[in-house]
Design an enzyme around this catalytic site. Structure first.
Site, PDB file in Angstrom:
ATOM      1  N   THR A 195       0.824  -1.211   0.000  1.00  0.00           N
ATOM      2  CA  THR A 195       0.000   0.000   0.000  1.00  0.00           C
ATOM      3  C   THR A 195       0.863   1.267   0.000  1.00  0.00           C
ATOM      4  OG1 THR A 195      -1.490   1.257   1.435  1.00  0.00           O
ATOM      5  CG2 THR A 195      -0.074  -0.307   2.535  1.00  0.00           C
ATOM      6  N   ASP A 196       0.263   2.368  -0.464  1.00  0.00           N
ATOM      7  CA  ASP A 196       0.957   3.663  -0.389  1.00  0.00           C
ATOM      8  C   ASP A 196       1.042   4.173   1.047  1.00  0.00           C
ATOM      9  OD1 ASP A 196      -1.724   4.360  -0.025  1.00  0.00           O
ATOM     10  OD2 ASP A 196      -1.813   5.797  -1.678  1.00  0.00           O
ATOM     11  N   GLU A 197       0.239   3.587   1.952  1.00  0.00           N
ATOM     12  CA  GLU A 197       0.197   4.107   3.330  1.00  0.00           C
ATOM     13  C   GLU A 197       1.520   3.907   4.069  1.00  0.00           C
ATOM     14  OE1 GLU A 197      -3.243   3.467   5.689  1.00  0.00           O
ATOM     15  OE2 GLU A 197      -4.606   3.649   3.990  1.00  0.00           O
TER      16      GLU A 197
ATOM     17  N   TYR B 241      -2.102  -0.469  11.015  1.00  0.00           N
ATOM     18  CA  TYR B 241      -2.221  -1.151   9.712  1.00  0.00           C
ATOM     19  C   TYR B 241      -0.991  -0.867   8.854  1.00  0.00           C
ATOM     20  CZ  TYR B 241      -3.378  -1.632   4.770  1.00  0.00           C
ATOM     21  OH  TYR B 241      -3.319  -1.934   3.430  1.00  0.00           O
TER      22      TYR B 241
ATOM     23  N   LYS C  48       1.989  -3.359   7.442  1.00  0.00           N
ATOM     24  CA  LYS C  48       2.288  -3.561   6.018  1.00  0.00           C
ATOM     25  C   LYS C  48       3.750  -3.185   5.737  1.00  0.00           C
ATOM     26  CE  LYS C  48      -0.070  -4.613   3.016  1.00  0.00           C
ATOM     27  NZ  LYS C  48      -0.426  -5.946   2.450  1.00  0.00           N
TER      28      LYS C  48
HETATM   29  P1  NAD Z   1      -9.751  -7.338   2.112  1.00  0.00           P
HETATM   30  O1  NAD Z   1      -9.758  -7.083   3.575  1.00  0.00           O
HETATM   31  O2  NAD Z   1     -10.952  -7.065   1.306  1.00  0.00           O
HETATM   32  O3  NAD Z   1      -9.358  -8.868   1.825  1.00  0.00           O
HETATM   33  C1  NAD Z   1      -8.346  -9.531   2.528  1.00  0.00           C
HETATM   34  C2  NAD Z   1      -8.497 -11.030   2.258  1.00  0.00           C
HETATM   35  O4  NAD Z   1      -7.454 -11.714   2.958  1.00  0.00           O
HETATM   36  C3  NAD Z   1      -9.837 -11.601   2.790  1.00  0.00           C
HETATM   37  O5  NAD Z   1     -10.396 -12.466   1.831  1.00  0.00           O
HETATM   38  C4  NAD Z   1      -9.414 -12.362   4.034  1.00  0.00           C
HETATM   39  O6  NAD Z   1     -10.253 -13.470   4.328  1.00  0.00           O
HETATM   40  C5  NAD Z   1      -8.005 -12.796   3.680  1.00  0.00           C
HETATM   41  N1  NAD Z   1      -7.162 -13.046   4.847  1.00  0.00           N
HETATM   42  C6  NAD Z   1      -7.030 -12.264   5.955  1.00  0.00           C
HETATM   43  N2  NAD Z   1      -6.170 -12.829   6.818  1.00  0.00           N
HETATM   44  C7  NAD Z   1      -5.718 -13.972   6.232  1.00  0.00           C
HETATM   45  C8  NAD Z   1      -4.809 -14.971   6.623  1.00  0.00           C
HETATM   46  N3  NAD Z   1      -4.172 -14.929   7.802  1.00  0.00           N
HETATM   47  N4  NAD Z   1      -4.575 -16.002   5.784  1.00  0.00           N
HETATM   48  C9  NAD Z   1      -5.222 -16.088   4.586  1.00  0.00           C
HETATM   49  N5  NAD Z   1      -6.116 -15.167   4.173  1.00  0.00           N
HETATM   50  C10 NAD Z   1      -6.355 -14.115   4.985  1.00  0.00           C
HETATM   51  O7  NAD Z   1      -8.489  -6.532   1.552  1.00  0.00           O
HETATM   52  P2  NAD Z   1      -8.275  -5.846   0.136  1.00  0.00           P
HETATM   53  O8  NAD Z   1      -8.780  -4.469   0.200  1.00  0.00           O
HETATM   54  O9  NAD Z   1      -8.728  -6.763  -0.917  1.00  0.00           O
HETATM   55  O10 NAD Z   1      -6.676  -5.760   0.120  1.00  0.00           O
HETATM   56  C11 NAD Z   1      -5.893  -6.830  -0.412  1.00  0.00           C
HETATM   57  C12 NAD Z   1      -4.421  -6.462  -0.276  1.00  0.00           C
HETATM   58  O11 NAD Z   1      -4.162  -5.264  -0.994  1.00  0.00           O
HETATM   59  C13 NAD Z   1      -3.973  -6.207   1.154  1.00  0.00           C
HETATM   60  O12 NAD Z   1      -2.678  -6.733   1.302  1.00  0.00           O
HETATM   61  C14 NAD Z   1      -3.959  -4.695   1.280  1.00  0.00           C
HETATM   62  O13 NAD Z   1      -3.013  -4.283   2.228  1.00  0.00           O
HETATM   63  C15 NAD Z   1      -3.555  -4.312  -0.125  1.00  0.00           C
HETATM   64  N6  NAD Z   1      -4.009  -2.982  -0.576  1.00  0.00           N
HETATM   65  C16 NAD Z   1      -5.343  -2.645  -0.485  1.00  0.00           C
HETATM   66  C17 NAD Z   1      -5.768  -1.422  -0.984  1.00  0.00           C
HETATM   67  C18 NAD Z   1      -7.224  -0.992  -0.937  1.00  0.00           C
HETATM   68  O14 NAD Z   1      -7.530   0.152  -1.285  1.00  0.00           O
HETATM   69  N7  NAD Z   1      -8.152  -1.857  -0.541  1.00  0.00           N
HETATM   70  C19 NAD Z   1      -4.838  -0.535  -1.566  1.00  0.00           C
HETATM   71  C20 NAD Z   1      -3.496  -0.923  -1.620  1.00  0.00           C
HETATM   72  C21 NAD Z   1      -3.094  -2.141  -1.140  1.00  0.00           C
HETATM   73  O1  DAU Z   2      -4.172   3.938   0.500  1.00  0.00           O
HETATM   74  C1  DAU Z   2      -4.378   2.561   0.383  1.00  0.00           C
HETATM   75  C2  DAU Z   2      -5.226   2.071   1.530  1.00  0.00           C
HETATM   76  O2  DAU Z   2      -6.554   2.526   1.279  1.00  0.00           O
HETATM   77  C3  DAU Z   2      -5.208   0.561   1.697  1.00  0.00           C
HETATM   78  O3  DAU Z   2      -3.907   0.151   2.027  1.00  0.00           O
HETATM   79  C4  DAU Z   2      -6.193   0.118   2.793  1.00  0.00           C
HETATM   80  O4  DAU Z   2      -6.226  -1.296   2.876  1.00  0.00           O
HETATM   81  C5  DAU Z   2      -7.567   0.650   2.423  1.00  0.00           C
HETATM   82  O5  DAU Z   2      -8.501   0.311   3.431  1.00  0.00           O
HETATM   83  C6  DAU Z   2      -7.519   2.164   2.233  1.00  0.00           C
HETATM   84  O6  DAU Z   2      -7.259   2.823   3.488  1.00  0.00           O
HETATM   85  P1  DAU Z   2      -8.001   4.183   3.885  1.00  0.00           P
HETATM   86  O7  DAU Z   2      -7.938   4.363   5.332  1.00  0.00           O
HETATM   87  O8  DAU Z   2      -7.536   5.302   3.025  1.00  0.00           O
HETATM   88  O9  DAU Z   2      -9.497   3.780   3.392  1.00  0.00           O
HETATM   89  P2  DAU Z   2     -10.917   4.041   4.034  1.00  0.00           P
HETATM   90  O10 DAU Z   2     -11.918   3.690   2.981  1.00  0.00           O
HETATM   91  O11 DAU Z   2     -11.068   3.413   5.372  1.00  0.00           O
HETATM   92  O12 DAU Z   2     -10.944   5.613   4.212  1.00  0.00           O
HETATM   93  C7  DAU Z   2     -10.749   6.489   3.111  1.00  0.00           C
HETATM   94  C8  DAU Z   2     -10.776   7.908   3.643  1.00  0.00           C
HETATM   95  O13 DAU Z   2     -12.117   8.215   4.058  1.00  0.00           O
HETATM   96  C9  DAU Z   2      -9.918   8.115   4.854  1.00  0.00           C
HETATM   97  O14 DAU Z   2      -9.365   9.430   4.809  1.00  0.00           O
HETATM   98  C10 DAU Z   2     -10.885   8.015   6.033  1.00  0.00           C
HETATM   99  C11 DAU Z   2     -12.179   8.539   5.453  1.00  0.00           C
HETATM  100  N1  DAU Z   2     -13.403   7.957   5.974  1.00  0.00           N
HETATM  101  C12 DAU Z   2     -13.517   6.603   5.995  1.00  0.00           C
HETATM  102  C13 DAU Z   2     -14.682   6.001   6.466  1.00  0.00           C
HETATM  103  C14 DAU Z   2     -14.793   4.490   6.521  1.00  0.00           C
HETATM  104  C15 DAU Z   2     -14.467   8.773   6.384  1.00  0.00           C
HETATM  105  O15 DAU Z   2     -14.373  10.008   6.331  1.00  0.00           O
HETATM  106  N2  DAU Z   2     -15.598   8.184   6.847  1.00  0.00           N
HETATM  107  C16 DAU Z   2     -15.752   6.831   6.920  1.00  0.00           C
HETATM  108  O16 DAU Z   2     -16.824   6.352   7.384  1.00  0.00           O
END
Ligand code: NAD
Ligand code: DAU
Length: 355
Positions: free
Chosen positions: A136-138, A162, A166
């Site tokens: 992630t970019d975080e 988180y 990561k």
């Molecule tokens: P998600 O939470 O939707 O899915 C995570 C999946 O991993 C689920 O299916 C869960 O059951 C599985 N899982 C959790 N713990 C596990 C374990 N111990 N063993 C096997 N499986 C397990 O997450 P996502 O949003 O699909 O993110 C996927 C990946 O991409 C993550 O590594 C996250 O850090 C990364 N990522 C997400 C975003 C985003 O915006 N969602 C952005 C950048 C990177």
């Molecule tokens: O940047 C990549 C990341 O983006 C991934 O690594 C994470 O897995 C993914 O969950 C996401 O993280 P964020 O914290 O940015 O996503 P989230 O959707 O939780 O929140 C997006 C923005 O919106 C953040 O600034 C918090 C805000 N927010 C979120 C929720 C859930 C609100 O203002 N209200 C809300 O109810």
């Protein structure tokens, strides 16, 4: 065969569908999908693959060394794509333990099992093997308004449990390359959105709350900035990096779509006004409610994805306007998926289908 971990989650399930879909060379290569099926894992996302021999699903933990050893020996994948993680920042603030366990210890155990398997491979299979870690970019921390976007050279400054977990996993992946020579690749992506997104994250939560007539909780002043990428573009980037990325390198993935949260919420309200008007004729924006800020809330993320474009020719195909409209339409067209996720019934659905 490739091993995909976390392939029942939001991005992982989109990736599996993309990999086994049409339009590229790999669609006949089977996927071994290892997922623990936490609250975030939903096999219903992959219902279209039921009975498809190219998709082998195993419920299990990336931290289970014995299981990993068996699966690697039996299926002999040529690559691993590691999506499995705890992914929600708010949950990590309220309970970091699972994040440490899966994101750090789990990734470590996966790396160890893969290293043992990979060490026993013969050439040229050994050199061709890849371990792609999805991050992630975080991990880069927070930007001020005038700062340039994150490049791959930016220092790691994670601020939440988180992002710290990561960051730790990224460092382990890097170390396994430098110390043992494991052929790794790492991608650092910005915020994804699109189908199958669990409605705890900003975009799906706002859509389902709006439709349900509930408040739309905007944290703090709503001026935090995120860079948004349509999930299918993230999937194509991961595929490109897996196929053509340089071993040991990291690649930023982003959509060049920086937006303040409040603008996202207002855009969703406007789209819903058009596509699914409220019964009383009022605007959905009435439901916006400013709430207490997230502790330690990062102010701005922005991704410089030029390396990926320069080296591998990857570019996103969706603009924010096209992607967000498709996303709202998907949630409106899939009320059963939303209802089952909201009620928790998606777990029963999975048990019935896969009994
Ligand atoms: P998600 O939470 O939707 O899915 C995570 C999946 O991993 C689920 O299916 C869960 O059951 C599985 N899982 C959790 N713990 C596990 C374990 N111990 N063993 C096997 N499986 C397990 O997450 P996502 O949003 O699909 O993110 C996927 C990946 O991409 C993550 O590594 C996250 O850090 C990364 N990522 C997400 C975003 C985003 O915006 N969602 C952005 C950048 C990177
Ligand atoms: O940047 C990549 C990341 O983006 C991934 O690594 C994470 O897995 C993914 O969950 C996401 O993280 P964020 O914290 O940015 O996503 P989230 O959707 O939780 O929140 C997006 C923005 O919106 C953040 O600034 C918090 C805000 N927010 C979120 C929720 C859930 C609100 O203002 N209200 C809300 O109810």
């Amino acid at each position: 065969m490739i091993l995909v971990t976390g392939g029942a989650g939001f991005i992982g399930s989109n990736f599996v569908l993309d990999w086994l879909g049409t339009g590229h060379a790999h669609r006949d290569e089977p996927v071994l999908n290892l997922d623990k099926l936490t609250y975030a894992g939903n096999l219903e996302n992959l219902a279209s693959l039921q009975g498809d021999a190219r998709h082998v699903f195993v419920q299990g933990d990336i931290g289970d060394s014995a299981l990993l050893t068996c699966l690697l020996a039996e299926h002999r994948p040529r690559a691993v794509v590691n999506f499995a993680a705890e992914s929600h920042v708010d949950r990590s603030i309220h309970g970091p333990e699972d994040f440490i366990q899966t994101n750090i210890v789990g990734t470590f155990r996966l790396l160890e099992a893969v290293r043992a398997y990979w060490s026993g491979l013969n050439e040229p299979t050994r050199s061709a093997f890849r371990f792609l870690h999805v991050s992630t970019d975080e991990v880069y921390g927070s930007l001020a308004a005038q700062d340039p976007a994150f490049t791959e050279a930016h220092s790691y400054e994670p601020n939440s449990p988180y992002s710290a977990s990561k960051a730790a996993s990224d460092h382990l992946v890097r170390a396994y390359h430098h110390t043992y020579g494991l052929p790794v690749l790492t991608t650092n992506c910005s915020n994804n959105y699109g189908p199958y997104h669990f409605p705890e994250k900003l975009i799906p939560l706002m859509i389902v709350n709006a439709i349900d007539g509930k408040p739309l909780p905007v944290y703090g002043d709503g001026m935090q900035v995120r860079d948004w990428l349509y999930v299918k573009d993230h999937c194509s980037a991961v595929r490109e990096v897996l196929v053509s990325g340089r071993v040991g390198e990291t690649y930023n993935v982003g959509g060049w779509n920086e937006k303040p949260n409040i603008e996202i919420v207002k855009t969703l309200c406007t789209l819903l006004d058009e596509l699914h008007p409220r019964g009383d004729g009022q605007a959905y924006a009435r439901q916006i409610s400013y709430v207490k800020d997230r502790p330690g809330h990062d102010r701005r993320y922005a991704i410089d994805a030029r390396k990926l474009e320069r080296e591998l020719g990857w570019k996103p195909t969706e603009t924010f306007e096209t992607g967000i409209r498709k996303t709202v339409e998907w949630y409106l067209q899939n009320p059963d998926w939303v209802a089952r996720v909201q009620s928790g019934a998606y777990r029963d659905w999975v048990q019935k289908q896969y009994a």
